[in-house]
Design an enzyme around this catalytic site. Structure first.
Site, PDB file in Angstrom:
ATOM      1  CE1 TYR A   1      -2.421   5.902  14.841  1.00 50.77           C
ATOM      2  CE2 TYR A   1      -1.175   7.400  13.763  1.00 50.77           C
ATOM      3  CZ  TYR A   1      -1.199   6.963  15.483  1.00 50.77           C
ATOM      4  OH  TYR A   1      -1.114   7.329  16.406  1.00 50.77           O
TER       5      TYR A   1
ATOM      6  CG  ASP B   1      -2.011  -1.500   1.193  1.00 51.32           C
ATOM      7  OD1 ASP B   1      -2.505  -1.517   0.114  1.00 51.32           O
ATOM      8  OD2 ASP B   1      -3.171  -0.990   1.767  1.00 51.32           O
ATOM      9  N   GLY B   2       2.043   1.390   0.671  1.00 53.54           N
ATOM     10  CA  GLY B   2       2.933   2.390   0.525  1.00 53.54           C
ATOM     11  C   GLY B   2       3.717   2.735  -0.531  1.00 53.54           C
TER      12      GLY B   2
ATOM     13  CG  ASP C   1      -1.501  10.247  22.665  1.00 54.55           C
ATOM     14  OD1 ASP C   1      -0.483  10.980  24.180  1.00 54.55           O
ATOM     15  OD2 ASP C   1      -0.623   8.648  23.163  1.00 54.55           O
TER      16      ASP C   1
END
Length: 286
Positions: free
Chosen positions: A186, A68-69, A173
């Protein structure tokens, strides 16, 4: 004749072998083939290499050989030129690279025969608005933009506004703004919803919020979402996994749907729901 581009995963030797075979096969049939200069050297065909700013112009199809990257990189290079992207999976089962290596040549043949359709995927237009009022445009995102803490052991205060109206500050965060395609990246690990990638929406997901309101929001794609770095600590911005540097207190990013979607080639490989079932080991029956 058609013009093809190939992008190779930077660490997988099988990407080199497959790229070399497919490039030679197409060149022998009179098609134009381009690779980035570094990739062209890796397959032993330096005459096919071009610079990144020349790569996508006039191409009919870009084939990403990797995971996917690699497909995210292909979309970044090619979408503004309206080039269609085909993802060939050379790693773990991916959500974007859905064609297996043994099916790569057949998929290209189907493209040449016109036996395919193009699936448009929403991207995010992202820019930085500095505290002094200056604006810096950054790359569009197929997956997400993330504003997160820059210092380990500390949270960051991120003030969210929607269409210019304050919504709420998050002490967390980080905060993710994802596309439907990015909802399985993510954002999913931060317990955001899984959204069909053909849908048009923005998904706002707080990461480990230190507050009572910890829900993700699914927003209209045209909403102008502002994430402002509040408090006294800087934050870090990344777009599709690549660093865009620090946001100082008072800096903000603004996101909305891009006018230019990504175009992914569908030649009948594994669909989104099939990939999702495989990822989670889901069964048709209990």
């Amino acid at each position: 004749m058609s013009a093809f581009g190939f992008l190779l995963h930077q660490e997988r030797p099988e990407a080199v072998e497959l790229g070399k075979m497919l490039a030679s096969w197409l060149v022998d049939r009179g098609h134009e083939v381009r690779l980035l200069s570094t990739d062209a050297l890796r397959i032993g065909r330096p005459e096919l290499g071009v610079d990144p700013d020349e790569f996508a112009v006039g191409l009919d199809l870009v084939v990403g050989l990797g995971g996917d990257g690699t497909i995210l990189r292909a979309v970044e290079l090619c979408s503004d030129e309206g080039v269609v992207v085909l993802g060939v999976n050379l790693g773990q089962l991916g959500y974007l690279a859905t064609v297996e290596p043994t099916q790569a040549k057949a998929a290209i043949k189907r493209f040449l025969a016109g036996a395919y359709h193009v699936e448009e995927r929403m991207r995010l237009a992202v820019h930085i608005r500095r505290a002094d009022g200056t604006v810096h445009v950054v790359r569009s995102a197929l997956n997400e933009a993330i504003v997160e803490r820059s210092d380990l052991g500390h949270t960051v205060r991120i003030e969210v506004a929607l269409d210019g109206e304050p919504f709420t500050p998050y002490v967390a965060d980080g905060v993710i703004i994802a596309t439907p395609t990015g909802s399985t990246a993510y954002a999913m690990s931060a317990r955001g919803p899984i959204v069909d990638p053909r849908y048009l929406a923005q998904v706002l997901v707080p990461v480990s919020p230190h507050m009572l309101f910890d829900r993700a929001l699914v927003l209209d794609p045209t909403t102008l979402v502002s994430l402002r770095c509040g408090g006294h600590r800087p934050a870090h911005l990344s777009v599709d996994g690549r660093s865009e540097g620090l946001l100082e207190p008072g800096d903000a990013i603004e996101c909305t749907a891009s006018d230019v979607p990504a175009q992914l080639l569908d030649v009948g490989g594994a669909g989104f729901h099939q990939v999702l079932k495989s990822k989670f080991g889901l069964h048709d029956r209990v």
